[in-house]
Design an enzyme around this catalytic site. Sequence first.
Site, mmCIF file in Angstrom:
data_model
loop_
_atom_site.group_PDB
_atom_site.id
_atom_site.type_symbol
_atom_site.label_atom_id
_atom_site.label_comp_id
_atom_site.label_asym_id
_atom_site.label_seq_id
_atom_site.Cartn_x
_atom_site.Cartn_y
_atom_site.Cartn_z
ATOM 1 N N SER A 1 9.569 4.969 -3.738
ATOM 2 C CA SER A 1 9.407 4.025 -2.633
ATOM 3 C C SER A 1 8.469 4.657 -1.624
ATOM 4 O O SER A 1 8.510 5.876 -1.402
ATOM 5 C CB SER A 1 10.774 3.792 -1.977
ATOM 6 O OG SER A 1 10.605 3.229 -0.688
ATOM 7 N N HIS B 1 3.761 1.926 -8.110
ATOM 8 C CA HIS B 1 2.703 0.921 -7.940
ATOM 9 C C HIS B 1 1.685 1.022 -9.082
ATOM 10 O O HIS B 1 1.230 0.008 -9.606
ATOM 11 C CB HIS B 1 1.928 1.173 -6.633
ATOM 12 C CG HIS B 1 2.705 0.928 -5.381
ATOM 13 N ND1 HIS B 1 3.061 1.935 -4.509
ATOM 14 C CD2 HIS B 1 3.184 -0.217 -4.835
ATOM 15 C CE1 HIS B 1 3.711 1.425 -3.484
ATOM 16 N NE2 HIS B 1 3.813 0.133 -3.650
ATOM 17 N N GLY C 1 0.793 -1.228 0.000
ATOM 18 C CA GLY C 1 0.000 0.000 0.000
ATOM 19 C C GLY C 1 0.825 1.277 0.000
ATOM 20 O O GLY C 1 2.016 1.277 -0.267
ATOM 21 N N GLN D 1 14.360 -9.442 -3.970
ATOM 22 C CA GLN D 1 13.026 -10.012 -3.725
ATOM 23 C C GLN D 1 12.505 -10.722 -4.981
ATOM 24 O O GLN D 1 11.965 -11.824 -4.916
ATOM 25 C CB GLN D 1 12.065 -8.896 -3.309
ATOM 26 C CG GLN D 1 10.597 -9.276 -3.324
ATOM 27 C CD GLN D 1 9.704 -8.208 -2.718
ATOM 28 O OE1 GLN D 1 9.684 -8.030 -1.517
ATOM 29 N NE2 GLN D 1 8.972 -7.487 -3.554
HETATM 30 O O1 PAF Z 1 7.379 -5.470 -2.288
HETATM 31 C C1 PAF Z 1 6.507 -5.398 -1.393
HETATM 32 O O2 PAF Z 1 5.774 -4.418 -1.285
HETATM 33 C C2 PAF Z 1 6.336 -6.566 -0.432
HETATM 34 O O3 PAF Z 1 7.559 -7.124 -0.099
HETATM 35 C C3 PAF Z 1 5.374 -7.642 -0.946
HETATM 36 C C4 PAF Z 1 5.884 -8.323 -2.196
HETATM 37 C C5 PAF Z 1 4.012 -7.021 -1.233
HETATM 38 C C6 PAF Z 1 5.176 -8.726 0.111
HETATM 39 O O4 PAF Z 1 4.660 -8.197 1.298
#
Ligand code: PAF
Length: 287
Positions: free
Chosen positions: A185, A37, A31, A153
């Site tokens: 970010s 995003h 969020g 990640q």
């Molecule tokens: O990148 C993120 O915002 C988080 O690490 C994710 C992939 C939503 C997992 O909580």
Amino acid sequence: MQIIHHLADMTRWSNEVIAGGKALALVPTMGYFHAGHLSLMRQAGRLADHVVVSLFVNSLQFGPREDLSRYPRDLQRDARLAENEKVDILFVPTSEEMYAPDFNTRVRVNGITDTLCGQQRPTHFEGVTTVVAKLFNIIKPHCAVFGQKDFQQLSVIRKMVRELNWDIEIFAHPIVREEDGLAMSSRNTYLSSEERSKALCLNKAIQHAKARFADGLDDSDLLISEIRDIISANSGVNIDYISVVDKDTLSDKEVIDSQSVLALAIKVGGTRLIDNCFMGSDSQISN
Ligand code: PAF
């Protein structure tokens, strides 16, 4: 756009969509949406018939001294922004349903989680892979889109998907930057204006690395020491790591080549920021 809170409602919706032969793309988030995003959501919309965005501030991926309690949250604003991107479902599960009091399962990818961010944040990635595994099982997407800013990640999730034989295609979305080059970010909101201008040393380091590689520099120790100088010129900025690694194995590279990634993590005041760049062409890691 519908907001779904309950896990069972989410799975019911997905089952209906899948039974109707439609493809589903997932954008997992915590969020406090920014343009990065929204850009992931648009990419998801191009990849599938329906888009689900999950919004869950995942306690499992925060260490004991990290920023879980102050992580920025604004559901109303996020819902408005997601709706504008033609998202079908904003999935906002509660912690209580995601993690029952006796929840004691972890999904852990070994090896590549021990390096880079994993060194300072030893339980971070198992928190990420555990929640992403749950989201995949609840939502059953055909594909999922992750931002390339969290490069480690992305590698960890790809490895998990491969090794657990999930039939889910993972897409990487290029880093979205502010006009002055700062990678977007949700944590940028923590920066004072002085800290924010110091944080620009990350993008300066990346531009330097690209230019030096284009000029023929392939000695990673030399590049790392030049970047250390660029970053250290800013008082109050502490380096967590500067590494040149292989894009797949994340092992250190002595000789930089087109498969190498420069990965950076710094602390500006109390805020930890990461950034990276692919030394070859960016399209090589787009999916
Ligand atoms: O990148 C993120 O915002 C988080 O690490 C994710 C992939 C939503 C997992 O909580």
